[in-house]
Design an enzyme around this catalytic site. Sequence first.
Site, short mmCIF file in Angstrom:
data_model
loop_
_atom_site.label_atom_id
_atom_site.label_comp_id
_atom_site.label_asym_id
_atom_site.label_seq_id
_atom_site.Cartn_x
_atom_site.Cartn_y
_atom_site.Cartn_z
N SER A 227 11.26 9.94 -7.74
CA SER A 227 10.10 9.52 -8.52
C SER A 227 9.04 8.94 -7.60
CB SER A 227 10.49 8.47 -9.56
OG SER A 227 9.35 7.88 -10.15
N TYR B 11 14.58 0.22 -11.37
CA TYR B 11 14.32 1.66 -11.32
C TYR B 11 13.69 2.06 -9.99
CZ TYR B 11 12.54 6.27 -12.74
OH TYR B 11 12.26 7.61 -12.82
#
Length: 700
Positions: free
Chosen positions: A579, A592
């Site tokens: 990501s 995350y």
Amino acid sequence: MSSTTTQFKYVDYLWDEEQAAKLGDDQVALFLYRSNILGSDLRITNYGGGNTSCKTIEKDPLTNEEVEVMWIKGSGGDIGTLNRAGIAGLYTGRLRDLKKVYGGLTDEDRMVGLFNHAIYDLDSRAPSIDTPLHGLLPFKHIDHLHPDAVIAVAAAENSQQVTRDIWGDSMAWVPWQRPGFDLGLQLEKALAENPGIRGIVLGSHGLFTWGDTSYECYMNSLEVIEMASEYIERKVKEKGSVFGGEKVSPLKAEERKAKAAKLMPLLRGLASSDSRMVGHFTDSDAVLQFINSYDLQRLAPMGTSCPDHFLRTKIQPLVLDLQTQQDVSDPKALLAKLKPAFNGYREQYRQYYETHKRSNSPAMRDPNPVVIIYPGVGMFTFAKNKQTARVASEFYVNAINVMRGAEAITSYTSLPRQEAFDIEYWLLEEAKLQRQPKEQPLSRKIALVTGAGGGIGKAIADKLASEGAVVVLTDIAEDRLQQAVTTYDKDQATYAVCDVTDSASIAGAFDKACLEFGGVDIVVHSAGLAISKPLHETTTKDWDILQNVLVKGQFELAKAGADIMKNQGLGGDIIPIASKNGLVSGPNNVAYGTAKAAQQHMARLLAAELAAFDVRVNTVNPDGVIIGSKIWEGEWAEGRAKAYGITVDELPAHYAKRNLLNRIIRPEDIADGVFAFTLLDKSTGNILNVDGGMANAFVR
């Protein structure tokens, strides 16, 4: 349904009177219907094998006169799936007129080109070499089939006498010769010398049967095959054993599959020394009966008898000299045993080529075995794709059935090696190979994708499959996988339930990939979840699940996948989906973002270590994939909206406006990024941002 449905024991009666009635008097439609139901029974004919035809009266568009037209399966077709686009329509009279210009056996290849001068239907498929075999016979409907039972009769010693023993004067027998115009003349001659017969047995080859209607032709074919089957089964009972009885005791089913899964990547690597191959495994009862028998060593080297069989299986299999209890946990030791066997097979094939080649023979093809037999375990086949490997397996099962029947009748005979070579390297066969479409970029590749039950993972699997790969879809939710796999052809995909936090579950998924396809070339870790919370709200449970799914999952997948790739010796690609958040610092994202950063750096570390094995490791970084992404359902979307001070509904527009290209990013865009890396065989350790251009995520 007719009452005759119960009269057959060894073939399937599939004629549906209601379905046929819907076709009315359309003889071409009825011929196609007959073809399809015949082709659905592998005991009658296998994929691409055999041929069917019908003759109708049509109006000649040039003269308005009524002429007879023959409709026949075109070159390269399959009767089981045959439709109007796959047939050729020829003037029967013009085809028969070719007898006036036929110059004998040396003229066969030229005759195939002349078939085009007899074309009636301008939308015809290219006529096959079997065209004159049908055209020179007078019957309205004709079946040319390769039933196991009839080929067993055709391949048995004293085949002509056996034919008479079974059918008396109702069948003629023609000795083996290569398909072509002359064989059509021989069938015509056999009919003239035996008026009133119901069919012809072709030595070492197959069967011709006919009828005035499609149904009569169908019934005639089934009845002839049934009679041969009954005869063989009586002989088997009289003999008392098949293939000399059992020499090797097979492992239990679960043990066979476990051993096959571990062995498959090694076999695939060795069988791919010329071109990468995809595999298939079978341990059916028919296969086990043959490969575990005393007669295996005598019969396997003899080769198959029917040309349709050995064109797909090579003239003979490789029989592995491994103990049933062979330890498969040490790949290096096992390779030391397997390499000499493959080298020996390749050398034997080279000698076969050099001994039998003609002055105009095509260059020698891949000398690796297609069929590999492991007594006690099963049979492996390798080919350019899953369908071809599966079909090769089915054809060798047909060959086993033929050997079984022929041995029960008298004894099995195979084609002389020169005859076999002349068909395998026939210039017409070579031309057919050259006409095949160019392979897709990922043809011969096997991909395993996690999180493929939906969202980005499914989009990635779709893209890889569309570019030619076979795919193993994995996910933690079986219901989603079951639905997802239905969108692919049966030979293109399979699925395995896989929890990426569990190493045993990962091992099971890779075993499925190996058993189903032969190994793995591309591993994409797309399984994931997202948790967006401020530091003080982030729990240890939140931290652990992100680390386990994203980071530990990637580690375990890379470890298991790399081991298989090393054993294959074919290189490969490992592509984690990370990501933008692993590069860019943002609020409410500590767990995350840290996990994604760990994924990215792990990929660089793996790239440095695995390059020695030609395994490339590259990362794709999405950002803002809201539409179609499962991650954006629920709390994550709410958390990101809160972080940016907007509503959830405003997120897609927010993410699109903030990238340089002002573009919405979709799952398909991430899939394109993965595909791009699979094409870059000199790229490793890289990151590809698929985010529309985020300046703060630039890696340089």
